[in-house]
Design a protein around this motif. Sequence first.
Motif, PDB file in Angstrom:
ATOM      1  N   TYR A  37       7.126  -5.692  -4.452  1.00 58.91           N
ATOM      2  CA  TYR A  37       6.029  -6.410  -3.800  1.00 58.91           C
ATOM      3  C   TYR A  37       4.966  -6.828  -4.809  1.00 58.91           C
ATOM      4  CZ  TYR A  37       8.263  -4.522   0.339  1.00 58.91           C
ATOM      5  OH  TYR A  37       9.190  -4.209   1.316  1.00 58.91           O
TER       6      TYR A  37
ATOM      7  N   GLN B 109       1.281 -11.430  -3.011  1.00 58.51           N
ATOM      8  CA  GLN B 109       1.763 -10.321  -2.196  1.00 58.51           C
ATOM      9  C   GLN B 109       0.848  -9.101  -2.274  1.00 58.51           C
ATOM     10  OE1 GLN B 109       4.267 -10.516   0.060  1.00 58.51           O
ATOM     11  NE2 GLN B 109       6.200 -10.252  -1.024  1.00 58.51           N
ATOM     12  N   GLU B 110      -0.378  -9.300  -2.743  1.00 60.38           N
ATOM     13  CA  GLU B 110      -1.256  -8.158  -2.993  1.00 60.38           C
ATOM     14  C   GLU B 110      -1.517  -7.331  -1.732  1.00 60.38           C
ATOM     15  OE1 GLU B 110      -1.802 -11.138  -6.187  1.00 60.38           O
ATOM     16  OE2 GLU B 110      -1.858 -11.252  -3.990  1.00 60.38           O
ATOM     17  N   ASP B 111      -1.767  -7.996  -0.610  1.00 65.67           N
ATOM     18  CA  ASP B 111      -2.022  -7.257   0.631  1.00 65.67           C
ATOM     19  C   ASP B 111      -0.795  -6.479   1.072  1.00 65.67           C
ATOM     20  OD1 ASP B 111      -4.593  -8.224   0.668  1.00 65.67           O
ATOM     21  OD2 ASP B 111      -4.203  -9.773   2.176  1.00 65.67           O
ATOM     22  N   LYS B 112       0.364  -7.105   0.994  1.00 64.91           N
ATOM     23  CA  LYS B 112       1.606  -6.433   1.367  1.00 64.91           C
ATOM     24  C   LYS B 112       1.871  -5.252   0.439  1.00 64.91           C
ATOM     25  CE  LYS B 112       5.614  -6.041   3.507  1.00 64.91           C
ATOM     26  NZ  LYS B 112       5.709  -5.587   4.918  1.00 64.91           N
ATOM     27  N   SER B 113       1.613  -5.442  -0.859  1.00 66.54           N
ATOM     28  CA  SER B 113       1.802  -4.377  -1.826  1.00 66.54           C
ATOM     29  C   SER B 113       0.962  -3.158  -1.481  1.00 66.54           C
ATOM     30  CB  SER B 113       1.449  -4.881  -3.231  1.00 66.54           C
ATOM     31  OG  SER B 113       1.433  -3.818  -4.161  1.00 66.54           O
ATOM     32  N   ARG B 114      -0.319  -3.390  -1.198  1.00 61.68           N
ATOM     33  CA  ARG B 114      -1.200  -2.268  -0.853  1.00 61.68           C
ATOM     34  C   ARG B 114      -0.756  -1.591   0.438  1.00 61.68           C
ATOM     35  NH1 ARG B 114      -5.150  -5.776  -3.227  1.00 61.68           N
ATOM     36  NH2 ARG B 114      -5.459  -6.849  -1.243  1.00 61.68           N
ATOM     37  N   ALA B 115      -0.307  -2.392   1.414  1.00 64.10           N
ATOM     38  CA  ALA B 115       0.104  -1.834   2.699  1.00 64.10           C
ATOM     39  C   ALA B 115       1.357  -0.975   2.552  1.00 64.10           C
ATOM     40  CB  ALA B 115       0.347  -2.965   3.704  1.00 64.10           C
TER      41      ALA B 115
ATOM     42  N   GLN C 249       1.396   3.013   3.288  1.00 67.07           N
ATOM     43  CA  GLN C 249       2.254   3.529   4.350  1.00 67.07           C
ATOM     44  C   GLN C 249       3.220   4.579   3.808  1.00 67.07           C
ATOM     45  OE1 GLN C 249       5.844   2.750   4.831  1.00 67.07           O
ATOM     46  NE2 GLN C 249       5.803   4.205   6.547  1.00 67.07           N
TER      47      GLN C 249
ATOM     48  N   SER D   6       5.886  -0.930  -5.110  1.00 63.96           N
ATOM     49  CA  SER D   6       4.736  -1.691  -4.625  1.00 63.96           C
ATOM     50  C   SER D   6       4.236  -2.716  -5.629  1.00 63.96           C
ATOM     51  CB  SER D   6       3.588  -0.734  -4.265  1.00 63.96           C
ATOM     52  OG  SER D   6       4.011   0.240  -3.338  1.00 63.96           O
TER      53      SER D   6
END
Length: 300
Positions: free
Chosen positions: A154, A159-165, A169, A223
């Motif tokens: 990610y 894709q920074e938001d997806k990476s953090r999410a 998680q 991530s």
Amino acid sequence: MSAQAVMSSHPFRVADALAVLGAEFAERTVAIDNKGNQIGYRQWGERGPVVVLLHGISSSAASWLPCAQILSQTMRVFAWDAPGYGNSTPLEQAAPRAADYALRLRAWLDALHVTPDVIVGHSLGALMASAYVAEAPATMQPTCLLLLNPAQGYGQPGQEDKSRAVQAQRLATLDQLGIDGMAESRHAHLLRPNATAEERAWVRWNMLRLNDGGYRQAVAMLSGDDIGAYLRKRPASTPARVACGDVDGITPPQGCQALAETFGLPFASVPAAGHASYIDAPAAVAGCIEQAVLPNSRNA
């Protein structure tokens, strides 16, 4: 009758697998430098092409047993426990990248004095395998790279938001459930929906052997990294291909096929297989590996 024969002639049973594991695919360790770093690994087969197997984020070298048993009849099989897994020394970085794992991979192969004919990277192992091929010298390049149910990471721009999410998680699940709880709640998701209870127990057995610190490092890599960045650096002389279980709900076949198309790579679907396709369909995956390596093998 030997444990190996029992495992081959009956439906999969964990008790049989553990007997074969100890007798034929036992854990070994090798020092990779003079700083105390080591890699734990398993080896099977006496002759033929060298096949290197890299497991994913929730697994281990032992998980390859059913597939390795088939491959060992015609090949030399080497499966590692990635840094931070099993008895392999963790990486120094808290947030490593695939290139850091690839350096350890190269050191391990150097220590064993083997040159891979094919490297098979499953899931997160596909990122590590791609990073290895991106930087390895010509003398250490495999004759083929197989990305099996590849995790793509990610770390792409945007894709920074997806990476953090994803990182939050994964780590929250680890903190809340621990390794035992993760193994209990997640093991069935790696297999096809109609996997047997024994196959699910095998995945769970492997997940229970995760190390907290090594898993956290692997989550950071998943991530923050991007398989495409490595595949763009793959030498044109090193062929690659992609395969994926047709009912994989973790790295779905559509995304794996799109990756193959982006880089102009052959794509194969593994029938009746989920994310851990080499457990769901060991013979089919062994066939994919044989197809990848045998025409180009140095040692065939």
